[in-house]
Design a protein around this motif. Structure first.
Motif, PDB file in Angstrom:
ATOM      1  N   HIS A 108       0.736  -1.273   0.039  1.00  0.00           N
ATOM      2  CA  HIS A 108      -0.183  -0.094  -0.115  1.00  0.00           C
ATOM      3  C   HIS A 108       0.726   1.363  -0.082  1.00  0.00           C
ATOM      4  CE1 HIS A 108      -3.503  -2.653   0.993  1.00  0.00           C
ATOM      5  NE2 HIS A 108      -2.581  -3.171   1.850  1.00  0.00           N
ATOM      6  N   TYR A 109       0.643   2.085  -0.884  1.00  0.00           N
ATOM      7  CA  TYR A 109       1.490   3.466  -0.947  1.00  0.00           C
ATOM      8  C   TYR A 109       0.618   4.628  -0.804  1.00  0.00           C
ATOM      9  CZ  TYR A 109       0.688   3.130  -5.990  1.00  0.00           C
ATOM     10  OH  TYR A 109       0.275   3.288  -7.273  1.00  0.00           O
ATOM     11  N   ASN A 110       1.115   5.702  -0.590  1.00  0.00           N
ATOM     12  CA  ASN A 110       0.472   6.867  -0.330  1.00  0.00           C
ATOM     13  C   ASN A 110       0.987   7.748  -1.337  1.00  0.00           C
ATOM     14  OD1 ASN A 110       0.006  10.188   0.238  1.00  0.00           O
ATOM     15  ND2 ASN A 110      -0.640   9.044   2.189  1.00  0.00           N
ATOM     16  N   ARG A 111       0.106   8.132  -2.335  1.00  0.00           N
ATOM     17  CA  ARG A 111       0.188   8.726  -3.670  1.00  0.00           C
ATOM     18  C   ARG A 111       0.440  10.163  -3.576  1.00  0.00           C
ATOM     19  NH1 ARG A 111      -2.011   6.410  -8.292  1.00  0.00           N
ATOM     20  NH2 ARG A 111      -2.480   8.563  -9.174  1.00  0.00           N
ATOM     21  N   PRO A 122       3.227   8.185  -9.103  1.00  0.00           N
ATOM     22  CA  PRO A 122       2.100   7.335  -8.115  1.00  0.00           C
ATOM     23  C   PRO A 122       1.586   6.406  -9.080  1.00  0.00           C
ATOM     24  CG  PRO A 122       1.655   9.735  -7.872  1.00  0.00           C
ATOM     25  CD  PRO A 122       2.740   9.508  -9.070  1.00  0.00           C
ATOM     26  N   ASP A 123       1.601   6.609 -10.573  1.00  0.00           N
ATOM     27  CA  ASP A 123       1.027   5.620 -11.457  1.00  0.00           C
ATOM     28  C   ASP A 123       1.986   4.757 -11.980  1.00  0.00           C
ATOM     29  OD1 ASP A 123      -1.408   6.903 -11.297  1.00  0.00           O
ATOM     30  OD2 ASP A 123      -0.906   8.290 -12.870  1.00  0.00           O
ATOM     31  N   ASP A 129      -1.597   5.330  11.036  1.00  0.00           N
ATOM     32  CA  ASP A 129      -0.362   6.413  10.604  1.00  0.00           C
ATOM     33  C   ASP A 129      -0.380   6.381   9.201  1.00  0.00           C
ATOM     34  OD1 ASP A 129       0.191   7.197  13.143  1.00  0.00           O
ATOM     35  OD2 ASP A 129       2.165   6.407  13.044  1.00  0.00           O
ATOM     36  N   PHE A 130      -0.636   5.355   8.511  1.00  0.00           N
ATOM     37  CA  PHE A 130      -0.867   5.300   6.887  1.00  0.00           C
ATOM     38  C   PHE A 130      -1.798   6.135   6.740  1.00  0.00           C
ATOM     39  CE2 PHE A 130      -1.987   3.382   3.012  1.00  0.00           C
ATOM     40  CZ  PHE A 130      -0.846   3.578   2.111  1.00  0.00           C
ATOM     41  N   GLY A 131      -2.954   5.859   6.967  1.00  0.00           N
ATOM     42  CA  GLY A 131      -4.112   6.654   6.590  1.00  0.00           C
ATOM     43  C   GLY A 131      -3.947   8.241   7.169  1.00  0.00           C
ATOM     44  N   ALA A 132      -3.372   8.414   7.866  1.00  0.00           N
ATOM     45  CA  ALA A 132      -3.141   9.812   8.441  1.00  0.00           C
ATOM     46  C   ALA A 132      -1.766  10.463   7.447  1.00  0.00           C
ATOM     47  CB  ALA A 132      -2.554  10.044   9.729  1.00  0.00           C
ATOM     48  N   GLY A 133      -1.232   9.725   6.711  1.00  0.00           N
ATOM     49  CA  GLY A 133      -0.268  10.287   5.627  1.00  0.00           C
ATOM     50  C   GLY A 133       0.997  10.398   6.176  1.00  0.00           C
ATOM     51  N   LYS A 134       1.122   9.455   7.212  1.00  0.00           N
ATOM     52  CA  LYS A 134       2.712   9.504   7.934  1.00  0.00           C
ATOM     53  C   LYS A 134       3.454   8.441   7.366  1.00  0.00           C
ATOM     54  CE  LYS A 134       0.631  11.443  12.125  1.00  0.00           C
ATOM     55  NZ  LYS A 134       0.688  11.221  13.705  1.00  0.00           N
ATOM     56  N   ILE A 135       3.017   7.528   6.652  1.00  0.00           N
ATOM     57  CA  ILE A 135       3.957   6.362   6.108  1.00  0.00           C
ATOM     58  C   ILE A 135       3.639   6.304   4.352  1.00  0.00           C
ATOM     59  CG2 ILE A 135       4.213   3.985   5.963  1.00  0.00           C
ATOM     60  CD1 ILE A 135       3.161   3.713   8.643  1.00  0.00           C
ATOM     61  N   GLY A 136       4.778   6.522   3.893  1.00  0.00           N
ATOM     62  CA  GLY A 136       4.932   6.146   2.257  1.00  0.00           C
ATOM     63  C   GLY A 136       4.309   5.054   1.829  1.00  0.00           C
ATOM     64  N   MET A 137       4.926   3.735   2.448  1.00  0.00           N
ATOM     65  CA  MET A 137       5.054   2.255   1.932  1.00  0.00           C
ATOM     66  C   MET A 137       4.386   1.355   3.149  1.00  0.00           C
ATOM     67  SD  MET A 137       7.035   1.971  -1.342  1.00  0.00           S
ATOM     68  CE  MET A 137       8.726   2.753  -0.476  1.00  0.00           C
ATOM     69  N   LEU A 138       3.666   0.474   3.024  1.00  0.00           N
ATOM     70  CA  LEU A 138       3.227  -0.432   4.021  1.00  0.00           C
ATOM     71  C   LEU A 138       2.847  -1.817   3.221  1.00  0.00           C
ATOM     72  CD1 LEU A 138       2.718  -0.471   7.124  1.00  0.00           C
ATOM     73  CD2 LEU A 138       0.362  -0.125   6.605  1.00  0.00           C
ATOM     74  N   ILE A 139       3.386  -2.814   3.609  1.00  0.00           N
ATOM     75  CA  ILE A 139       3.136  -4.182   3.261  1.00  0.00           C
ATOM     76  C   ILE A 139       1.928  -4.687   3.999  1.00  0.00           C
ATOM     77  CG2 ILE A 139       3.711  -6.697   2.993  1.00  0.00           C
ATOM     78  CD1 ILE A 139       6.645  -5.698   2.518  1.00  0.00           C
ATOM     79  N   TYR A 149      -4.726   7.143  -1.906  1.00  0.00           N
ATOM     80  CA  TYR A 149      -4.600   5.662  -1.754  1.00  0.00           C
ATOM     81  C   TYR A 149      -3.982   5.052  -2.964  1.00  0.00           C
ATOM     82  CZ  TYR A 149      -5.295   0.729  -0.983  1.00  0.00           C
ATOM     83  OH  TYR A 149      -4.926  -0.686  -0.887  1.00  0.00           O
ATOM     84  N   GLY A 150      -2.843   4.020  -2.854  1.00  0.00           N
ATOM     85  CA  GLY A 150      -2.365   3.574  -4.110  1.00  0.00           C
ATOM     86  C   GLY A 150      -2.188   2.130  -3.405  1.00  0.00           C
ATOM     87  N   VAL A 151      -2.097   1.044  -4.400  1.00  0.00           N
ATOM     88  CA  VAL A 151      -1.707  -0.174  -4.075  1.00  0.00           C
ATOM     89  C   VAL A 151      -1.035  -0.902  -5.217  1.00  0.00           C
ATOM     90  CG1 VAL A 151      -3.995  -1.273  -4.352  1.00  0.00           C
ATOM     91  CG2 VAL A 151      -2.375  -2.432  -2.698  1.00  0.00           C
ATOM     92  N   THR A 152       0.160  -1.723  -4.882  1.00  0.00           N
ATOM     93  CA  THR A 152       0.548  -2.372  -6.000  1.00  0.00           C
ATOM     94  C   THR A 152       1.182  -3.881  -5.510  1.00  0.00           C
ATOM     95  OG1 THR A 152       2.282  -2.429  -7.724  1.00  0.00           O
ATOM     96  CG2 THR A 152       3.022  -1.985  -5.458  1.00  0.00           C
ATOM     97  N   VAL A 153       1.406  -4.847  -6.365  1.00  0.00           N
ATOM     98  CA  VAL A 153       1.706  -6.303  -6.045  1.00  0.00           C
ATOM     99  C   VAL A 153       3.427  -6.016  -5.172  1.00  0.00           C
ATOM    100  CG1 VAL A 153       0.306  -7.401  -7.487  1.00  0.00           C
ATOM    101  CG2 VAL A 153       2.524  -6.679  -8.277  1.00  0.00           C
ATOM    102  N   LEU A 154       3.641  -7.222  -4.721  1.00  0.00           N
ATOM    103  CA  LEU A 154       4.847  -7.527  -3.985  1.00  0.00           C
ATOM    104  C   LEU A 154       5.853  -7.605  -5.228  1.00  0.00           C
ATOM    105  CD1 LEU A 154       4.578  -9.466  -0.736  1.00  0.00           C
ATOM    106  CD2 LEU A 154       4.634  -6.972  -1.089  1.00  0.00           C
ATOM    107  N   PRO A 155       6.866  -7.418  -5.296  1.00  0.00           N
ATOM    108  CA  PRO A 155       7.997  -7.635  -6.372  1.00  0.00           C
ATOM    109  C   PRO A 155       8.323  -9.132  -5.988  1.00  0.00           C
ATOM    110  CG  PRO A 155       8.733  -5.452  -5.494  1.00  0.00           C
ATOM    111  CD  PRO A 155       7.550  -6.012  -4.410  1.00  0.00           C
TER     112      PRO A 155
END
Length: 463
Positions: free
Chosen positions: A164-167, A177-178, A275-285, A305-311
């Motif tokens: 999950h990542y913060n656009r 972000p894209d 903290d992720f929802g509050a914009g304090k974290i850029g990426m979170l698994i 909000y953005g989300v991508t697959v794990l490498p």
């Protein structure tokens, strides 16, 4: 654990007295059949059901709408909502103390143990006669099955891990972000850029309440490892391995070389998502289906909000998959068991299997401006999932294009189930290992993993 008074929902008077060793009241008896359940249709039943803790008023209102629709269909059943969120460090005490709702949810990892110890009701005869009983994804269904294949707990959600990542933080850091990171090196570079240019945490890491071991294991899977293997006779802990070492070394470098992990090293699921929802974290698994919680419980701006697959890198690399089971209290009476399966069918699975259920659920959520149509990994097959999305197409209110890096890629990724034996114990054992690496620059990774593997194997051997 709190209860919320809602109309028409009542406050639950919690009961106690269930000891840790208590087994299902029906142990040794034949499970209730559907025909027997039909005979209970007119019996008055009060059913306590789980509702997520900390929901916004709008989400509670959407729940109430669905509950009212259920009681209209089943006037003999009174539904009482109890706030509940599964937490690894407290669930056993809640189970032993008898403070759980009649219908509650647990992660896939808990299914086998609860069934073997008969700490949940055997509702298998009821579930076997549901119209979609043979349509579950086989791997998904196994999480709630006894050794003989009978379905004691019903899968209601599945996930494959994602990032999950913060656009907004991506854009502020000069990242696109894209076009989120597609390799672990790119994840590291993005985390460093976010920390340097925004002052926020580039990469947040859960470390407590069993989540540290869960995310570390997710990283190890993505690098080709597994937490356990089987030698044909028993499960073997495989933690002291190059893949787990590489995963810990990766976290060590993010923390000590890049300084991109902030200063909070005791995150659990709830605090990290807050903290992720509050914009304090850029990426979170975390699990790929977390959007609803982030919006309804943590007030995240949907635009961010953005989300991508794990490498996935290395031989046999896979995304760790899991999910949620709906279970019934072992002390539930036959009438309560019948009502519980009706509730699970209506509330959790009707929206996944029928047009009426899908539309009704979507309309209730949309009426309260709650998320509708966020992509998830389906419990059934992709064709069934795609059909439900078509049914609710006019009601979808989430930014589907922001999910594309995940939803376009997750079906092409190999998914591997969580370690099968002593799963939560494995995760709990690894929590302090992750904490040590993030708080001690000179932590001995080899020694930590060797000790953890020995501890987990002992737990597996104990059964």
């Amino acid at each position: 654990m709190k209860s919320r008074t809602t109309a028409p929902l009542a406050v639950l008077a919690l009961t106690a007295g269930l000891t840790a060793g208590l087994t299902a009241c029906s142990a040794g008896e034949e499970p209730l059949s559907l025909a027997e359940a039909d005979a209970l249709d007119e019996q008055e039943v009060t059913l306590t059901v789980a509702i997520d803790e900390g929901l916004a008023d709008e989400a509670v209102a959407a729940f109430e709408t669905r509950a009212a629709e259920f009681t209209e269909e089943h006037p003999n059943i009174t539904v009482e909502a109890q706030e509940y969120t599964w937490t690894g460090t407290t669930f056993a005490a809640d189970l032993a103390g008898g403070t759980l709702p009649t219908v509650f949810t647990v992660p896939f990892t808990d299914g086998r143990g609860l069934i073997e110890r008969e700490q949940i009701a055997d509702i298998s005869a009821l579930t076997a006669e549901l119209p979609y009983a043979d349509q579950f994804n086989e791997t998904v269904a196994q999480a709630g099955q006894a050794a003989d294949g009978s379905q004691w707990a019903i899968p209601v959600a599945a996930y494959g891990q994602g990032i999950h990542y913060n656009r907004a933080l991506f854009a502020e850091a000069g990242l696109d972000p894209d076009d989120p990171p597609a390799t672990w090196d790119e994840v590291r570079e993005a985390a460093a850029a976010i920390s340097e240019k925004t002052g926020e945490t580039g990469f947040g890491m859960m470390t407590s309440s069993n989540t540290g071991g869960w995310i570390l294991t997710s990283l190890a899977y993505a690098m080709g490892g597994r937490g356990e293997t089987n030698d044909g006779k028993q499960d073997i802990a495989t933690i002291d391995t190059p893949e787990y070492h590489d995963a810990l070394s990766y976290l060590h470098d993010l923390r000590w070389e890049d300084d991109s992990m902030g200063d909070e090293f005791l995150y659990d699921w709830g605090t990290s998502h807050a903290d992720f929802g509050a914009g304090k974290i850029g990426m979170l698994i975390s699990g790929g289906g977390d959007y609803g919680n982030l919006i309804t419980q943590n007030a995240m701006n949907p635009d961010d909000y953005g989300v991508t697959v794990l490498p996935l890198e290395g031989d046999d690399a896979a995304a760790l998959g899991g999910g949620t089971l709906a279970a019934v209290d072992a002390k539930a009476s036959p009438a309560e068991q019948a009502a519980a399966v009706q509730w699970i069918d209506f509330y959790y699975l009707g929206k996944l299997t029928t047009q009426a259920g899908a539309v009704a659920d979507a309309e209730a959520a949309a009426a309260q401006d709650q998320p509708v149509g966020a992509p998830v990994l389906p419990v059934f097959d992709k064709a069934t999932y795609d059909q439900t999305q078509e049914w609710i197409a006019d009601l979808i209110n989430v930014p589907l294009e922001q999910f594309a890096p995940y939803s376009d890629g997750i079906y092409d990724q190999p998914l591997a189930p969580e370690p099968p034996s002593a799963t939560q114990d494995l995760y709990a054992t690894l929590d302090p290992v992750v904490q040590a690496v993030l708080t001690d620059e000179d932590a001995d990774i080899d020694a930590l993993l060797a000790d953890a593997e020995q501890q987990v194997q002992t737990l597996i051997d104990r059964g």
